[in-house]
Motif scaffolding. Structure first.
Motif, mmCIF file in Angstrom:
data_model
loop_
_atom_site.group_PDB
_atom_site.id
_atom_site.type_symbol
_atom_site.label_atom_id
_atom_site.label_comp_id
_atom_site.label_asym_id
_atom_site.label_seq_id
_atom_site.Cartn_x
_atom_site.Cartn_y
_atom_site.Cartn_z
ATOM 1 N N ARG A 98 -29.604 83.513 -75.648
ATOM 2 C CA ARG A 98 -28.183 83.841 -75.720
ATOM 3 C C ARG A 98 -27.991 85.175 -76.431
ATOM 4 O O ARG A 98 -28.576 85.425 -77.472
ATOM 5 N N GLY A 99 -27.184 86.032 -75.844
ATOM 6 C CA GLY A 99 -26.849 87.290 -76.490
ATOM 7 C C GLY A 99 -25.990 87.041 -77.718
ATOM 8 O O GLY A 99 -25.323 86.012 -77.828
ATOM 9 N N LEU A 100 -26.021 87.962 -78.645
ATOM 10 C CA LEU A 100 -25.258 87.829 -79.881
ATOM 11 C C LEU A 100 -23.776 87.650 -79.562
ATOM 12 O O LEU A 100 -23.128 88.564 -79.049
ATOM 13 N N PRO A 101 -23.222 86.473 -79.821
ATOM 14 C CA PRO A 101 -21.821 86.218 -79.486
ATOM 15 C C PRO A 101 -20.880 86.746 -80.579
ATOM 16 O O PRO A 101 -20.408 85.999 -81.434
ATOM 17 N N VAL A 102 -20.623 88.039 -80.522
ATOM 18 C CA VAL A 102 -19.796 88.668 -81.556
ATOM 19 C C VAL A 102 -18.399 88.056 -81.616
ATOM 20 O O VAL A 102 -17.731 88.149 -82.657
ATOM 21 N N PRO A 131 -25.628 78.561 -88.626
ATOM 22 C CA PRO A 131 -26.054 79.345 -89.792
ATOM 23 C C PRO A 131 -25.032 79.266 -90.928
ATOM 24 O O PRO A 131 -23.837 79.070 -90.701
ATOM 25 N N ASP A 132 -25.523 79.425 -92.151
ATOM 26 C CA ASP A 132 -24.664 79.363 -93.331
ATOM 27 C C ASP A 132 -24.047 80.706 -93.678
ATOM 28 O O ASP A 132 -23.110 80.757 -94.467
ATOM 29 N N SER A 133 -24.587 81.791 -93.125
ATOM 30 C CA SER A 133 -24.069 83.120 -93.461
ATOM 31 C C SER A 133 -24.102 84.006 -92.217
ATOM 32 O O SER A 133 -24.779 83.697 -91.235
ATOM 33 N N VAL A 134 -23.373 85.111 -92.296
ATOM 34 C CA VAL A 134 -23.380 86.078 -91.188
ATOM 35 C C VAL A 134 -24.789 86.638 -91.005
ATOM 36 O O VAL A 134 -25.250 86.822 -89.877
ATOM 37 N N GLU A 135 -25.502 86.870 -92.107
ATOM 38 C CA GLU A 135 -26.878 87.384 -92.008
ATOM 39 C C GLU A 135 -27.780 86.399 -91.269
ATOM 40 O O GLU A 135 -28.590 86.800 -90.435
ATOM 41 N N ASP A 142 -32.229 87.489 -83.411
ATOM 42 C CA ASP A 142 -33.185 88.590 -83.604
ATOM 43 C C ASP A 142 -32.490 89.867 -84.064
ATOM 44 O O ASP A 142 -32.939 90.961 -83.753
ATOM 45 N N GLY A 143 -31.415 89.739 -84.821
ATOM 46 C CA GLY A 143 -30.666 90.895 -85.294
ATOM 47 C C GLY A 143 -30.724 91.036 -86.800
ATOM 48 O O GLY A 143 -29.724 91.354 -87.442
ATOM 49 N N GLU A 144 -31.912 90.826 -87.372
ATOM 50 C CA GLU A 144 -32.064 90.890 -88.820
ATOM 51 C C GLU A 144 -31.626 92.227 -89.403
ATOM 52 O O GLU A 144 -31.201 92.301 -90.550
ATOM 53 N N GLU A 145 -31.741 93.295 -88.620
ATOM 54 C CA GLU A 145 -31.382 94.623 -89.122
ATOM 55 C C GLU A 145 -29.877 94.888 -89.079
ATOM 56 O O GLU A 145 -29.400 95.880 -89.627
#
Length: 161
Positions: A98-102, A131-135, A142-145
């Motif tokens: 799944r692409g990052l669902p902004v 997830p518990d946080s946006v990070e 796979d968007g750790e950066e």
């Protein structure tokens, strides 16, 4: 983009770069279904298509990429072809993730500061880890950066009124 666009690009020698991220599921619909309280995905698995072959059949140069490491060469060819005034197509069959669902990111003002959170309805069907946080949300795609928008607001001095 629809495939008819390719023949128009060919007809008028339009230097358009077409990138298709293809897989054997309609992941944009799967993503929407992930956020609904339904037990199973429905109507999203399809037959694979060879979009590069279809484009070549229309007279447009194209390449299929199946590994991320092959992207630089594909982009080099893309630049060469489009600089010559012709369209090019990349059929990227790299992942079905799944692409990052902004659209699941929400921005609120709390105590005069911007706060970015994840929509509570994200992953309503429980198929994914919430997830518990946006990070953590970014990392799950796979968007750790990536940084939350609030990072840039703070860096640039953007304040909530």
């Amino acid at each position: 983009m629809v495939m008819q666009d390719i023949i128009t690009q060919k007809k008028y020698n339009l230097p358009v770069i077409n990138i298709i991220t293809s897989n054997v599921s309609l992941n944009f619909i799967k993503s929407e279904q992930d956020d609904l309280p339904i037990p199973e995905h429905s109507g999203i698995f399809i037959e694979d298509q060879d979009f590069a072959m279809i484009a070549r059949g229309m007279g447009v140069e194209a390449v299929t990429v199946t590994e991320s490491d092959d992207l630089p060469a594909a982009f080099d060819k893309t630049v060469e072809v489009t600089k010559a005034g012709r369209p090019f197509l990349i059929d990227a069959k790299i992942t079905d993730k799944r692409g990052l669902p902004v659209e699941e990111l929400e921005l609120h003002v709390e105590n005069g500061k911007f706060v970015e959170t994840i929509n509570p309805g994200y992953n309503a069907n429980g198929k994914l880890t919430h997830p518990d946080s946006v990070e953590e949300f970014f990392a799950s795609y796979d968007g750790e950066e990536l940084k939350p928008i609030t990072y840039y607001f703070d860096k640039e001095g953007v304040v909530a009124d």
